[in-house]
Design a protein around this motif. Structure first.
Motif, PDB file in Angstrom:
ATOM      1  N   PHE A  54       0.803  -1.189  -0.052  1.00  5.73           N
ATOM      2  CA  PHE A  54       0.021  -0.110   0.060  1.00  5.73           C
ATOM      3  C   PHE A  54       0.827   1.254  -0.088  1.00  5.73           C
ATOM      4  CE2 PHE A  54      -2.031   3.543   2.363  1.00  5.73           C
ATOM      5  CZ  PHE A  54      -3.031   3.932   1.561  1.00  5.73           C
ATOM      6  N   LYS A  55       1.799   1.626   0.671  1.00  4.03           N
ATOM      7  CA  LYS A  55       2.685   2.508   1.072  1.00  4.03           C
ATOM      8  C   LYS A  55       3.365   2.814  -0.300  1.00  4.03           C
ATOM      9  CE  LYS A  55       6.187   4.789   3.986  1.00  4.03           C
ATOM     10  NZ  LYS A  55       7.267   4.548   4.856  1.00  4.03           N
ATOM     11  N   SER A  56       4.222   1.942  -0.977  1.00  3.53           N
ATOM     12  CA  SER A  56       4.642   2.335  -2.072  1.00  3.53           C
ATOM     13  C   SER A  56       3.940   2.690  -3.284  1.00  3.53           C
ATOM     14  CB  SER A  56       5.476   1.102  -2.383  1.00  3.53           C
ATOM     15  OG  SER A  56       4.872  -0.004  -2.927  1.00  3.53           O
ATOM     16  N   ASP A  57       2.798   1.981  -3.377  1.00  2.00           N
ATOM     17  CA  ASP A  57       1.909   2.090  -4.515  1.00  2.00           C
ATOM     18  C   ASP A  57       0.984   3.502  -4.132  1.00  2.00           C
ATOM     19  OD1 ASP A  57       2.086   0.120  -6.097  1.00  2.00           O
ATOM     20  OD2 ASP A  57       0.827  -1.293  -4.828  1.00  2.00           O
ATOM     21  N   PHE A  58       0.776   3.741  -2.738  1.00  2.00           N
ATOM     22  CA  PHE A  58       0.247   5.124  -2.617  1.00  2.00           C
ATOM     23  C   PHE A  58       0.905   6.394  -3.147  1.00  2.00           C
ATOM     24  CE2 PHE A  58      -0.770   8.508   0.265  1.00  2.00           C
ATOM     25  CZ  PHE A  58      -2.135   8.842   0.104  1.00  2.00           C
ATOM     26  N   LEU A  59       2.378   6.007  -2.638  1.00  2.00           N
ATOM     27  CA  LEU A  59       3.143   7.280  -2.913  1.00  2.00           C
ATOM     28  C   LEU A  59       3.669   7.149  -4.366  1.00  2.00           C
ATOM     29  CD1 LEU A  59       5.810   6.642   0.103  1.00  2.00           C
ATOM     30  CD2 LEU A  59       4.030   8.377  -0.328  1.00  2.00           C
TER      31      LEU A  59
END
Length: 285
Positions: A54-59
Motif C-alpha cells: 500500500f505505502k509504495s503504491d500510494f506514494l
C-alpha cells in the motif's frame, strides 16, 4: 538521487494531468490513457489488492492524483466555454473520437478468444436495450440532481471509465444531465460540493469493482468488451440525438450550413485522433 526523484514525481504529475482528459472529455477513456501512459495494470492491481504494497503504491500514484485534480481544474473552463458556444461542433468532434477508438475495442474483444453467438447477443442487447434504457433513464428514475449524491454517482462512473479501458464516463454524464454542472464545479474548484463527492464515488467504485474487473478481464474478456462495445456505440448515438428530457442534450436549433460543414470536419478529425490514440495504446500497452 533527489533530482531523479523530483523528475519522476513531475512525470507522474504530468501523466495525471493527461489522464484528467479521460474524466472530462466525452469519447476519451481514462483507462485508455492510463494504458497509453503505462500505469493501467499497476493501478488495477493496486486497487484490487489495496493492502498489498500500500505505502509504495500510494506514494507512486499520489502525484498522478494531484496532476489529475490540477488537470481537471485547468481544462474544465475552456471546455465549458466551447460547449456553451459551439455545442454541436464540439459534440460531433467528441463522437468522432469515440468512433476512432472502436477498431481498438473490437480488436480487444477478440484478443483472447474468438467471437461467438453469446458475444453478439451481448453487443446487440446493450446497443438496443441499453440505449433505450439510457434514453428514457430520466423518465424511469427521474432527473439525477446535481447535488452531493448526484456527483457521487458521477464519481462512480468516472472511476469505471478508468477501470474499463474504452469506456468514456462523460458520455453517460452527458445523458444523465450531470456533465455541465460537473464542469462548472470543476471550473470553480468547488471542493466540498463537487470534488469531494466525486472522490468518494471514485474510491467506492475502485474498492468495490477493481477486483471484479480484474477477474472479468482475465476470465471473460470477450464478454466484457462486447458489453462495453454495445454501451459505447449506444451512448455515442445518444450524444448526437436531441433528448428533450435532458437539459444538456444537443440542440440543432438555428444550426446553419457553416456549422454542419465544420461539425463534419471535426467528426473526421476526431475519428483520426481516436485512431491515433488507439495506436498509441497498442504501442505502449
Amino acid at each position: 538521487m533527489k533530482n531523479k526523484s523530483q523528475e519522476n514525481f513531475l512525470i507522474r504529475f504530468i501523466k495525471g494531468v493527461i489522464i484528467a482528459l479521460g474524466f472530462i472529455l466525452p469519447g476519451v477513456s481514462g483507462g485508455v490513457l492510463a494504458a497509453i501512459l503505462g500505469i493501467y495494470e499497476r493501478l488495477l492491481h493496486f486497487m484490487a489488492h489495496i493492502r498489498k504494497n500500500f505505502k509504495s503504491d500510494f506514494l507512486y500514484f499520489l502525484p498522478v492524483g494531484i496532476g489529475g485534480v490540477v488537470g481537471i481544474g485547468l481544462l474544465s473552463k475552456p471546455l465549458e466555454f466551447l460547449l456553451q458556444h459551439y455545442q454541436v461542433i464540439v459534440l460531433w468532434g467528441f463522437a468522432g473520437a469515440i468512433v476512432g477508438t472502436l477498431p481498438s475495442l473490437i480488436k480487444a474483444s477478440t484478443s483472447r478468444s474468438n467471437r461467438d453467438t453469446v458475444d453478439v447477443i451481448w453487443f446487440f442487447a446493450m446497443l438496443i436495450f441499453g440505449g433505450l434504457f439510457l434514453y428514457f433513464m430520466s423518465e424511469i428514475f427521474g432527473t439525477i440532481p446535481a447535488n452531493f449524491l448526484g456527483f457521487t454517482i458521477a464519481g462512480i462512473l468516472i472511476a469505471l471509465g478508468v477501470l474499463v479501458p474504452g469506456l468514456s464516463p462523460s458520455n453517460l454524464l452527458l445523458i444523465l444531465g450531470l456533465y455541465s454542472p460537473m464542469l462548472i464545479g470543476f471550473k470553480n474548484f468547488d471542493i466540498i460540493g463537487v470534488f469531494l463527492p466525486i472522490m468518494i464515488g471514485g474510491i467506492i467504485a475502485m474498492v468495490l469493482f477493481s477486483k471484479g474487473m480484474e477477474y472479468l478481464i482475465d476470465n471473460h474478456n470477450s464478454r466484457v468488451f462486447h458489453f462495453i462495445l454495445g454501451i459505447v456505440v449506444a451512448s455515442t448515438i445518444l450524444i448526437l440525438i436531441p433528448n428533450p428530457r435532458i437539459p444538456d442534450s444537443i440542440s440543432y436549433a438555428g444550426v446553419g450550413c457553416w456549422t454542419i460543414v465544420v461539425s463534419v470536419v471535426m467528426f473526421i478529425l476526431g475519428t483520426l485522433l481516436g485512431l491515433w490514440m488507439s495506436t498509441l495504446e497498442e504501442k505502449y500497452k
